[in-house]
Scaffold this motif. Structure first.
Motif, mmCIF file in Angstrom:
data_model
loop_
_atom_site.group_PDB
_atom_site.id
_atom_site.type_symbol
_atom_site.label_atom_id
_atom_site.label_comp_id
_atom_site.label_asym_id
_atom_site.label_seq_id
_atom_site.Cartn_x
_atom_site.Cartn_y
_atom_site.Cartn_z
ATOM 1 N N ALA A 11 4.248 -6.451 8.723
ATOM 2 C CA ALA A 11 5.100 -5.285 9.018
ATOM 3 C C ALA A 11 5.941 -4.920 7.798
ATOM 4 N N GLY A 12 5.309 -4.947 6.623
ATOM 5 C CA GLY A 12 5.977 -4.457 5.412
ATOM 6 C C GLY A 12 5.789 -2.946 5.332
ATOM 7 N N TYR A 13 5.923 -2.407 4.124
ATOM 8 C CA TYR A 13 5.840 -0.943 3.963
ATOM 9 C C TYR A 13 4.525 -0.380 4.504
ATOM 10 N N GLY A 14 3.408 -1.006 4.089
ATOM 11 C CA GLY A 14 2.105 -0.488 4.492
ATOM 12 C C GLY A 14 1.872 -0.648 5.978
ATOM 13 N N GLY A 15 2.112 -1.864 6.498
ATOM 14 C CA GLY A 15 1.812 -2.177 7.897
ATOM 15 C C GLY A 15 2.665 -1.383 8.862
ATOM 16 N N VAL A 36 1.188 -7.726 14.010
ATOM 17 C CA VAL A 36 1.554 -9.141 13.900
ATOM 18 C C VAL A 36 2.409 -9.327 12.660
ATOM 19 N N ASN A 37 3.538 -9.984 12.813
ATOM 20 C CA ASN A 37 4.405 -10.246 11.663
ATOM 21 C C ASN A 37 5.132 -11.560 11.874
ATOM 22 N N ILE A 38 5.467 -12.208 10.784
ATOM 23 C CA ILE A 38 6.107 -13.524 10.877
ATOM 24 C C ILE A 38 7.522 -13.439 11.459
ATOM 25 N N ASN A 39 8.186 -12.330 11.230
ATOM 26 C CA ASN A 39 9.542 -12.135 11.757
ATOM 27 C C ASN A 39 9.552 -10.933 12.696
ATOM 28 N N LYS A 80 3.062 -16.553 12.731
ATOM 29 C CA LYS A 80 2.606 -16.712 11.347
ATOM 30 C C LYS A 80 1.082 -16.600 11.307
ATOM 31 N N ILE A 81 0.577 -15.758 10.438
ATOM 32 C CA ILE A 81 -0.875 -15.615 10.296
ATOM 33 C C ILE A 81 -1.359 -16.748 9.392
ATOM 34 N N LEU A 82 -2.357 -17.498 9.874
ATOM 35 C CA LEU A 82 -2.842 -18.624 9.070
ATOM 36 C C LEU A 82 -4.106 -18.245 8.308
ATOM 37 N N LEU A 107 -0.443 -7.706 3.970
ATOM 38 C CA LEU A 107 0.379 -8.922 3.962
ATOM 39 C C LEU A 107 1.197 -9.110 2.691
ATOM 40 N N GLY A 108 1.192 -8.096 1.826
ATOM 41 C CA GLY A 108 2.129 -8.109 0.705
ATOM 42 C C GLY A 108 1.822 -9.097 -0.409
ATOM 43 N N PHE A 109 2.885 -9.499 -1.080
ATOM 44 C CA PHE A 109 2.749 -10.253 -2.338
ATOM 45 C C PHE A 109 3.296 -11.683 -2.252
ATOM 46 N N ALA A 265 -1.456 -10.944 -4.845
ATOM 47 C CA ALA A 265 -1.632 -10.630 -3.416
ATOM 48 C C ALA A 265 -1.440 -11.900 -2.589
ATOM 49 N N ASN A 266 -1.014 -11.731 -1.352
ATOM 50 C CA ASN A 266 -0.910 -12.852 -0.417
ATOM 51 C C ASN A 266 -2.216 -13.655 -0.442
ATOM 52 N N SER A 267 -2.115 -14.970 -0.626
ATOM 53 C CA SER A 267 -3.332 -15.764 -0.831
ATOM 54 C C SER A 267 -4.244 -15.796 0.402
ATOM 55 N N GLY A 299 -1.645 -1.800 0.418
ATOM 56 C CA GLY A 299 -0.429 -2.305 -0.236
ATOM 57 C C GLY A 299 -0.770 -3.271 -1.353
ATOM 58 N N ASP A 300 0.064 -4.303 -1.492
ATOM 59 C CA ASP A 300 -0.099 -5.242 -2.607
ATOM 60 C C ASP A 300 -1.352 -6.102 -2.487
ATOM 61 N N CYS A 301 -2.004 -6.096 -1.322
ATOM 62 C CA CYS A 301 -3.228 -6.900 -1.142
ATOM 63 C C CYS A 301 -4.478 -6.171 -1.649
ATOM 64 N N PRO A 315 1.464 -2.735 -8.141
ATOM 65 C CA PRO A 315 1.816 -2.902 -6.726
ATOM 66 C C PRO A 315 3.192 -2.302 -6.438
ATOM 67 N N THR A 316 3.245 -1.260 -5.650
ATOM 68 C CA THR A 316 4.540 -0.638 -5.333
ATOM 69 C C THR A 316 4.601 -0.238 -3.859
ATOM 70 N N ALA A 317 5.842 -0.123 -3.377
ATOM 71 C CA ALA A 317 6.062 0.347 -2.018
ATOM 72 C C ALA A 317 5.574 1.797 -1.902
ATOM 73 N N GLN A 318 5.791 2.542 -2.970
ATOM 74 C CA GLN A 318 5.387 3.949 -3.007
ATOM 75 C C GLN A 318 3.904 4.113 -2.661
ATOM 76 N N ILE A 319 3.065 3.268 -3.294
ATOM 77 C CA ILE A 319 1.610 3.339 -3.059
ATOM 78 C C ILE A 319 1.287 2.869 -1.629
ATOM 79 N N ALA A 377 18.971 9.538 -7.731
ATOM 80 C CA ALA A 377 17.576 9.829 -7.362
ATOM 81 C C ALA A 377 16.965 8.640 -6.624
ATOM 82 N N LYS A 378 17.272 7.431 -7.083
ATOM 83 C CA LYS A 378 16.696 6.234 -6.434
ATOM 84 C C LYS A 378 17.230 6.089 -5.005
ATOM 85 N N LYS A 379 18.551 6.245 -4.862
ATOM 86 C CA LYS A 379 19.122 6.089 -3.521
ATOM 87 C C LYS A 379 18.604 7.186 -2.579
HETATM 88 P P1 FAD Z 1 5.309 -6.129 1.995
HETATM 89 O O1 FAD Z 1 6.281 -5.018 2.026
HETATM 90 O O2 FAD Z 1 5.572 -7.297 1.122
HETATM 91 O O3 FAD Z 1 5.114 -6.650 3.499
HETATM 92 C C1 FAD Z 1 4.331 -7.758 3.825
HETATM 93 C C2 FAD Z 1 4.702 -8.193 5.245
HETATM 94 O O4 FAD Z 1 3.813 -9.219 5.670
HETATM 95 C C3 FAD Z 1 6.107 -8.757 5.360
HETATM 96 O O5 FAD Z 1 6.765 -8.224 6.481
HETATM 97 C C4 FAD Z 1 5.877 -10.256 5.526
HETATM 98 O O6 FAD Z 1 6.905 -10.902 6.271
HETATM 99 C C5 FAD Z 1 4.551 -10.270 6.265
HETATM 100 N N1 FAD Z 1 3.812 -11.512 6.084
HETATM 101 C C6 FAD Z 1 3.435 -12.067 4.913
HETATM 102 N N2 FAD Z 1 2.751 -13.202 5.127
HETATM 103 C C7 FAD Z 1 2.682 -13.355 6.467
HETATM 104 C C8 FAD Z 1 2.089 -14.343 7.305
HETATM 105 N N3 FAD Z 1 1.414 -15.392 6.821
HETATM 106 N N4 FAD Z 1 2.208 -14.189 8.642
HETATM 107 C C9 FAD Z 1 2.872 -13.126 9.185
HETATM 108 N N5 FAD Z 1 3.449 -12.172 8.440
HETATM 109 C C10 FAD Z 1 3.354 -12.285 7.086
HETATM 110 N N6 FAD Z 1 8.228 -0.878 -5.240
HETATM 111 C C11 FAD Z 1 8.544 0.434 -5.414
HETATM 112 O O7 FAD Z 1 7.720 1.321 -5.126
HETATM 113 N N7 FAD Z 1 9.772 0.813 -5.905
HETATM 114 C C12 FAD Z 1 10.744 -0.095 -6.209
HETATM 115 O O8 FAD Z 1 11.848 0.280 -6.640
HETATM 116 C C13 FAD Z 1 10.460 -1.484 -6.018
HETATM 117 N N8 FAD Z 1 11.407 -2.405 -6.262
HETATM 118 C C14 FAD Z 1 11.155 -3.719 -5.964
HETATM 119 C C15 FAD Z 1 12.180 -4.654 -6.129
HETATM 120 C C16 FAD Z 1 11.963 -5.980 -5.824
HETATM 121 C C17 FAD Z 1 13.075 -6.978 -5.986
HETATM 122 C C18 FAD Z 1 10.685 -6.405 -5.328
HETATM 123 C C19 FAD Z 1 10.449 -7.860 -4.967
HETATM 124 C C20 FAD Z 1 9.658 -5.496 -5.180
HETATM 125 C C21 FAD Z 1 9.877 -4.142 -5.492
HETATM 126 N N9 FAD Z 1 8.863 -3.178 -5.311
HETATM 127 C C22 FAD Z 1 9.151 -1.844 -5.527
HETATM 128 C C23 FAD Z 1 7.494 -3.572 -4.884
HETATM 129 C C24 FAD Z 1 7.332 -3.403 -3.364
HETATM 130 O O9 FAD Z 1 8.360 -4.061 -2.672
HETATM 131 C C25 FAD Z 1 5.979 -3.921 -2.901
HETATM 132 O O10 FAD Z 1 4.971 -3.322 -3.666
HETATM 133 C C26 FAD Z 1 5.791 -3.585 -1.410
HETATM 134 O O11 FAD Z 1 6.687 -4.354 -0.638
HETATM 135 C C27 FAD Z 1 4.355 -3.832 -0.936
HETATM 136 O O12 FAD Z 1 4.248 -3.423 0.403
HETATM 137 P P2 FAD Z 1 3.221 -4.174 1.387
HETATM 138 O O13 FAD Z 1 3.205 -3.433 2.662
HETATM 139 O O14 FAD Z 1 1.932 -4.417 0.679
HETATM 140 O O15 FAD Z 1 3.852 -5.624 1.619
#
Ligand code: FAD
Length: 405
Positions: A11-15, A36-39, A80-82, A107-109, A265-267, A299-301, A315-319, A377-379
């Motif tokens: 449940a990060g940005y993409g999910g 499904v999310n860990i929190n 927790k996803i295993l 699942l992010g980074f 990427a998340n392993s 996302g980052d995966c 890897p960015t939240a924007q993407i 602009a960022k805020k």
């Molecule tokens: P995430 O947002 O990382 O979400 C992954 C989700 O999966 C999380 O909720 C996590 O809890 C869950 N998860 C992971 N493993 C498991 C598991 N095993 N079981 C269950 N749940 C799990 N990007 C920008 O575009 N602009 C910025 O200014 C910027 N600043 C940043 C500053 C910092 C300090 C950091 C660390 C990153 C920054 N980024 C920025 C990058 C951005 O945060 C990531 O690219 C973005 O979060 C990726 O989104 P995502 O959906 O792939 O994963």
């Protein structure tokens, strides 16, 4: 008729953005959506450096999933996803196993430590709410201990950040604001604290041109940050960090090494056997994996390439947020037989904060921003995301409106 089971992992940005879009696009009779999310909260990963420095409380960064997802339309599983078993169409969680017809992996980074000895055991990372909170509390503990111990250990007040990229610079910028407050709180002379950035290349912030990178370095140096460039970290110990510069090994005493020099990427995706390059899953233009018709990775995966240069997108939240639109559309197409769309990344802008009221940024690669204008602009873009996620109520609850200080 069999209702399709759509499972979204993470449940990060993409999910979360994919979930919110799908809950509007699909009727409950058409498909069963499971997140499904860990929190039981989503967090703004882009604010974690502020939580880790102690300039923003982590409660501001957390957003309860029930506040933004309609739980009458989406089944939420906190677990927790295993591992993912793509051939069997199953996902193994810590407490149960679930089946899917369509899967979204978001699942992010994780921090990439490149096998450097000691980093995994002794360095701090900024990768989720709890790692950020640990780092903040470790800093405060060391300040408190320094003041109280009979034989002062200067390593307690040396804070080393490895990596001069986005995360490392945003974090050290926050620390430059936070350290004077901590010194006052714990009765410590500011001159006793060292903030050191160790970077392998000759400059910082490779995302920006030389002018903006120099502006950032000057601004941070003026607030007490030391830069050691062209220095490669070779070892991390509980009380020091070792780096190599000009062929010579140097050891810096520190009890706080923060590793911000790389993410991967998340392993889980690598272990799922989904065909990875540099640990990320190669995806088709419609965001599905090359091998499976019903598995999306985002996302980052996901490894997504810039359409002009062919280079991997950073890897960015924007993407991740942009991808959610295409992933949700394509899932709906799989469910009701519509056309698939292609994802084309659009780099609107990149802004790196340098602390409370300073930042550098480039918009559409043409317009350069620095100082308070870049901060505003960022805020604004962060507030825009909150609005998209949870409307006016969430914006008012979590938004950043302190534009000029
Ligand atoms: P995430 O947002 O990382 O979400 C992954 C989700 O999966 C999380 O909720 C996590 O809890 C869950 N998860 C992971 N493993 C498991 C598991 N095993 N079981 C269950 N749940 C799990 N990007 C920008 O575009 N602009 C910025 O200014 C910027 N600043 C940043 C500053 C910092 C300090 C950091 C660390 C990153 C920054 N980024 C920025 C990058 C951005 O945060 C990531 O690219 C973005 O979060 C990726 O989104 P995502 O959906 O792939 O994963």
């Amino acid at each position: 008729m069999h209702k399709k089971s759509i499972v979204i992992l993470g449940a990060g940005y993409g999910g979360i953005m994919t979930t919110i879009k799908l809950q509007k696009m699909l009727h409950v009779n058409e498909a069963e959506i499971t997140l499904v999310n860990i929190n039981d909260y989503h967090y703004q990963a882009t604010w974690l450096h502020e939580n880790a420095a102690g300039t923003l409380h982590h409660e501001r960064t957390r957003i309860d999933i029930k506040d933004v997802v309609d739980l009458n339309k989406v089944k939420f599983i906190k677990d927790k996803i295993l591992c993912i078993k793509p051939r069997e169409k199953k996902v193994k969680l810590k407490r149960q196993e679930i089946d899917f017809d369509i899967l979204v992996i978001s699942l992010g980074f994780e921090a990439a430590t490149f096998g450097i000895p000691g980093l995994e055991d002794h360095a701090f990372t900024i990768s989720d709410i709890n790692s950020a909170r640990l780092l903040r509390e470790h800093l405060e503990y060391n300040f408190a201990l320094y003041h109280n111990e009979r034989e002062k250990n200067p390593a307690r007040l040396n804070i080393v950040v490895g990596g001069g990229g986005f995360t490392g610079i945003e974090y050290i910028g926050e620390l430059a604001n936070r350290i004077p407050e901590l010194c006052e709180e714990y009765d410590i002379e500011k001159t006793q604290v060292r903030l050191i950035n160790v970077e392998a290349s000759s400059s910082i912030l490779p995302e920006f041109d030389q002018q903006l990178a120099e502006y950032a370095m000057n601004s941070l140096e003026a607030r007490g940050v030391e830069f050691i460039t062209e220095a490669v970290v070779t070892e991390c110990n509980p009380d020091s960090i070792v780096y190599e510069k000009n062929g010579k090994k140097e050891e810096l005493p520190t009890m706080t090494t923060v590793w911000a020099a790389g993410v991967k990427a998340n392993s889980i995706v690598e272990h799922a056997g989904l065909g990875t390059t540099h640990g990320k899953v190669e995806v088709r233009k419609d965001m599905r994996t090359t091998e499976y018709e019903d598995i999306f990775v985002m996302g980052d995966c996901a490894l997504v390439r810039n359409t002009d240069t062919g280079n991997p997108c950073p890897p960015t939240a924007q993407i991740a947020i942009q991808q959610s639109k295409i992933v949700a559309h394509n899932i709906k197409s799989l469910v009701d037989g519509g056309e698939m769309k292609e994802f084309k990344p659009r780099l609107i802008g990149t802004i790196a904060s340098l602390g409370n009221n300073d930042a550098v940024g480039s918009i559409y690669r043409q317009y350069k921003l620095r100082g308070w204008k870049a901060t505003v602009a960022k805020k604004m873009s962060e507030n825009q995301y909150l609005f998209k996620l949870g409307g006016f109520r969430l914006l008012m609850k979590k938004g950043k409106f302190n534009f000029f200080y």
